[in-house]
Design a protein around this motif. Structure first.
Motif, PDB file in Angstrom:
ATOM      1  N   TYR A  67       0.810  -1.222   0.000  1.00 13.26           N
ATOM      2  CA  TYR A  67       0.000   0.000   0.000  1.00 13.26           C
ATOM      3  C   TYR A  67       0.843   1.273   0.000  1.00 13.26           C
ATOM      4  CZ  TYR A  67      -3.517  -3.489   0.967  1.00 13.26           C
ATOM      5  OH  TYR A  67      -4.307  -4.606   0.893  1.00 13.26           O
ATOM      6  N   HIS A  68       1.999   1.199  -0.660  1.00 15.02           N
ATOM      7  CA  HIS A  68       2.858   2.367  -0.810  1.00 15.02           C
ATOM      8  C   HIS A  68       2.474   3.133  -2.066  1.00 15.02           C
ATOM      9  CE1 HIS A  68       5.304   0.923   2.424  1.00 15.02           C
ATOM     10  NE2 HIS A  68       5.748  -0.118   1.759  1.00 15.02           N
ATOM     11  N   LEU A  69       2.711   4.436  -2.055  1.00 15.98           N
ATOM     12  CA  LEU A  69       2.526   5.285  -3.224  1.00 15.98           C
ATOM     13  C   LEU A  69       3.839   5.996  -3.508  1.00 15.98           C
ATOM     14  CD1 LEU A  69       0.919   6.852  -5.392  1.00 15.98           C
ATOM     15  CD2 LEU A  69       0.265   8.468  -3.575  1.00 15.98           C
ATOM     16  N   TRP A  70       4.381   5.788  -4.707  1.00 16.51           N
ATOM     17  CA  TRP A  70       5.554   6.516  -5.188  1.00 16.51           C
ATOM     18  C   TRP A  70       5.062   7.366  -6.343  1.00 16.51           C
ATOM     19  CZ3 TRP A  70      11.115   5.580  -4.439  1.00 16.51           C
ATOM     20  CH2 TRP A  70      11.376   4.862  -3.270  1.00 16.51           C
ATOM     21  N   GLU A  71       5.165   8.698  -6.199  1.00 17.88           N
ATOM     22  CA  GLU A  71       4.531   9.574  -7.169  1.00 17.88           C
ATOM     23  C   GLU A  71       5.380  10.802  -7.448  1.00 17.88           C
ATOM     24  OE1 GLU A  71      -0.003  10.779  -7.741  1.00 17.88           O
ATOM     25  OE2 GLU A  71       0.813  11.443  -5.814  1.00 17.88           O
ATOM     26  N   ASN A  72       5.543  11.108  -8.738  1.00 16.35           N
ATOM     27  CA  ASN A  72       6.199  12.338  -9.203  1.00 16.35           C
ATOM     28  C   ASN A  72       7.619  12.514  -8.675  1.00 16.35           C
ATOM     29  OD1 ASN A  72       3.832  12.960 -10.598  1.00 16.35           O
ATOM     30  ND2 ASN A  72       2.983  14.024  -8.830  1.00 16.35           N
ATOM     31  N   ASN A  73       8.346  11.413  -8.579  1.00 14.98           N
ATOM     32  CA  ASN A  73       9.748  11.466  -8.188  1.00 14.98           C
ATOM     33  C   ASN A  73      10.632  11.442  -9.430  1.00 14.98           C
ATOM     34  OD1 ASN A  73       9.565  11.055  -5.146  1.00 14.98           O
ATOM     35  ND2 ASN A  73       8.400   9.309  -5.912  1.00 14.98           N
ATOM     36  N   ASN A  74      11.780  12.090  -9.343  1.00 16.56           N
ATOM     37  CA  ASN A  74      12.828  11.950 -10.348  1.00 16.56           C
ATOM     38  C   ASN A  74      13.848  10.989  -9.752  1.00 16.56           C
ATOM     39  OD1 ASN A  74      14.502  12.547 -12.679  1.00 16.56           O
ATOM     40  ND2 ASN A  74      15.789  13.642 -11.228  1.00 16.56           N
ATOM     41  N   ILE A  75      13.983   9.820 -10.350  1.00 19.98           N
ATOM     42  CA  ILE A  75      14.877   8.796  -9.817  1.00 19.98           C
ATOM     43  C   ILE A  75      15.997   8.603 -10.836  1.00 19.98           C
ATOM     44  CG2 ILE A  75      15.069   6.433  -8.972  1.00 19.98           C
ATOM     45  CD1 ILE A  75      12.013   6.628  -8.357  1.00 19.98           C
ATOM     46  N   ASP A  76      17.184   9.040 -10.463  1.00 21.60           N
ATOM     47  CA  ASP A  76      18.313   9.180 -11.374  1.00 21.60           C
ATOM     48  C   ASP A  76      19.371   8.119 -11.092  1.00 21.60           C
ATOM     49  OD1 ASP A  76      20.542  10.055 -12.847  1.00 21.60           O
ATOM     50  OD2 ASP A  76      20.184  12.160 -12.375  1.00 21.60           O
ATOM     51  N   GLY A  77      19.675   7.322 -12.103  1.00 21.36           N
ATOM     52  CA  GLY A  77      20.688   6.285 -11.971  1.00 21.36           C
ATOM     53  C   GLY A  77      22.044   6.687 -12.504  1.00 21.36           C
ATOM     54  N   THR A  78      22.211   7.956 -12.890  1.00 25.57           N
ATOM     55  CA  THR A  78      23.501   8.409 -13.403  1.00 25.57           C
ATOM     56  C   THR A  78      24.585   8.130 -12.369  1.00 25.57           C
ATOM     57  OG1 THR A  78      22.415  10.166 -14.637  1.00 25.57           O
ATOM     58  CG2 THR A  78      24.787  10.398 -14.285  1.00 25.57           C
ATOM     59  N   GLY A  79      25.582   7.387 -12.775  1.00 21.32           N
ATOM     60  CA  GLY A  79      26.672   7.064 -11.865  1.00 21.32           C
ATOM     61  C   GLY A  79      26.416   5.860 -10.975  1.00 21.32           C
ATOM     62  N   TYR A  80      25.218   5.254 -11.066  1.00 21.79           N
ATOM     63  CA  TYR A  80      24.919   4.069 -10.249  1.00 21.79           C
ATOM     64  C   TYR A  80      25.826   2.932 -10.694  1.00 21.79           C
ATOM     65  CZ  TYR A  80      22.373   0.207  -8.127  1.00 21.79           C
ATOM     66  OH  TYR A  80      22.040  -0.900  -7.386  1.00 21.79           O
ATOM     67  N   THR A  81      26.609   2.380  -9.760  1.00 18.12           N
ATOM     68  CA  THR A  81      27.603   1.377 -10.138  1.00 18.12           C
ATOM     69  C   THR A  81      27.530   0.100  -9.312  1.00 18.12           C
ATOM     70  OG1 THR A  81      29.236   2.359  -8.652  1.00 18.12           O
ATOM     71  CG2 THR A  81      29.243   3.118 -10.952  1.00 18.12           C
ATOM     72  N   ALA A  82      26.461  -0.086  -8.539  1.00 16.07           N
ATOM     73  CA  ALA A  82      26.360  -1.318  -7.749  1.00 16.07           C
ATOM     74  C   ALA A  82      26.401  -2.525  -8.676  1.00 16.07           C
ATOM     75  CB  ALA A  82      25.087  -1.316  -6.922  1.00 16.07           C
ATOM     76  N   SER A  83      26.902  -3.627  -8.185  1.00 12.07           N
ATOM     77  CA  SER A  83      27.112  -4.800  -9.039  1.00 12.07           C
ATOM     78  C   SER A  83      25.959  -5.783  -8.990  1.00 12.07           C
ATOM     79  CB  SER A  83      28.410  -5.499  -8.624  1.00 12.07           C
ATOM     80  OG  SER A  83      28.319  -5.903  -7.273  1.00 12.07           O
ATOM     81  N   TYR A  84      24.796  -5.362  -8.515  1.00 12.93           N
ATOM     82  CA  TYR A  84      23.696  -6.291  -8.310  1.00 12.93           C
ATOM     83  C   TYR A  84      22.624  -6.241  -9.397  1.00 12.93           C
ATOM     84  CZ  TYR A  84      25.811  -6.229  -3.725  1.00 12.93           C
ATOM     85  OH  TYR A  84      26.693  -6.291  -2.701  1.00 12.93           O
ATOM     86  N   GLY A  85      22.650  -5.262 -10.278  1.00 13.70           N
ATOM     87  CA  GLY A  85      21.623  -5.154 -11.299  1.00 13.70           C
ATOM     88  C   GLY A  85      20.282  -4.727 -10.742  1.00 13.70           C
ATOM     89  N   ASP A  86      20.290  -3.865  -9.733  1.00 14.67           N
ATOM     90  CA  ASP A  86      19.050  -3.406  -9.110  1.00 14.67           C
ATOM     91  C   ASP A  86      18.317  -2.421 -10.006  1.00 14.67           C
ATOM     92  OD1 ASP A  86      18.848  -4.748  -6.534  1.00 14.67           O
ATOM     93  OD2 ASP A  86      20.770  -3.807  -6.122  1.00 14.67           O
ATOM     94  N   ALA A  87      17.335  -1.748  -9.438  1.00 21.15           N
ATOM     95  CA  ALA A  87      16.477  -0.885 -10.242  1.00 21.15           C
ATOM     96  C   ALA A  87      16.276   0.473  -9.586  1.00 21.15           C
ATOM     97  CB  ALA A  87      15.115  -1.561 -10.423  1.00 21.15           C
ATOM     98  N   GLY A  88      15.773   1.402 -10.382  1.00 24.09           N
ATOM     99  CA  GLY A  88      15.341   2.676  -9.829  1.00 24.09           C
ATOM    100  C   GLY A  88      14.348   2.428  -8.716  1.00 24.09           C
TER     101      GLY A  88
END
Length: 171
Positions: free
Chosen positions: A113-134
């Motif tokens: 029952y979470h709401l994620w709304e109108n966020n800017n989620i930026d992966g620029t420079g994301y370097t974790a080795s797990y293949g995660d997501a925004g």
């Protein structure tokens, strides 16, 4: 003078207004709101407030925390996750609203029952080795809503934009 001090002392129904500046800390939320008294963490009107978690998780829960709103902040981390609501083997989170934020790095939700709304989620420079997501919607999560978000530049090591995994349903 820290966000942690404020969120550790807030009462249900309260709002923590964060004044302009960069707060180099890892915020752990352990007080829960209620349906009729949610808790809000937001920037002070017209001011840019940044939580910089460094190499740690910038913002996460501790326990089955519910009814929080995170609004209008810039949140950064070089950790695997910038925001982490819930985790494997931990109590689930419920009824969080994460809106109008600039978030730099991957985020993980295990709850409902979470709401994620109108966020800017930026992966620029994301370097974790797990293949995660925004946004990773994991485990037994359900009935989460993701709308109006811009998720971009998650290109490193099979990273994704929004990823539902495990036994997620009805999101």
């Amino acid at each position: 003078k820290t966000i942690q001090k404020a969120v550790s002392n807030i009462q249900p129904g309260g709002t923590v207004y964060v004044r302009k500046g960069t707060y180099n800390e890892n915020v752990v939320i352990s007080i829960t709101g209620t349906a009729d008294k949610p808790i809000t963490l937001k920037n002070y009107a017209g001011e840019l407030a940044t939580i910089n978690g460094g190499s740690g998780i910038a913002l996460r829960n501790s326990g089955a925390i519910s009814y929080w709103t995170i609004d209008g902040l810039t949140i950064r981390s070089t950790n695997r996750y910038t925001l982490r609501l819930g985790w494997w083997g931990e109590p689930r989170t419920t009824y969080w609203t994460v809106k109008n934020n600039n978030i730099y790095g991957a985020n993980y939700i295990m709850g409902s029952y979470h709401l994620w709304e109108n966020n800017n989620i930026d992966g620029t420079g994301y370097t974790a080795s797990y293949g995660d997501a925004g946004i990773s919607d994991g485990g037994d999560s359900h009935h989460n809503t993701y709308r109006g978000n811009t998720v971009h530049d998650f290109t490193h090591n099979n990273a994704r934009g929004i990823w539902t995994q495990g036994k997620t349903h009805d999101s």
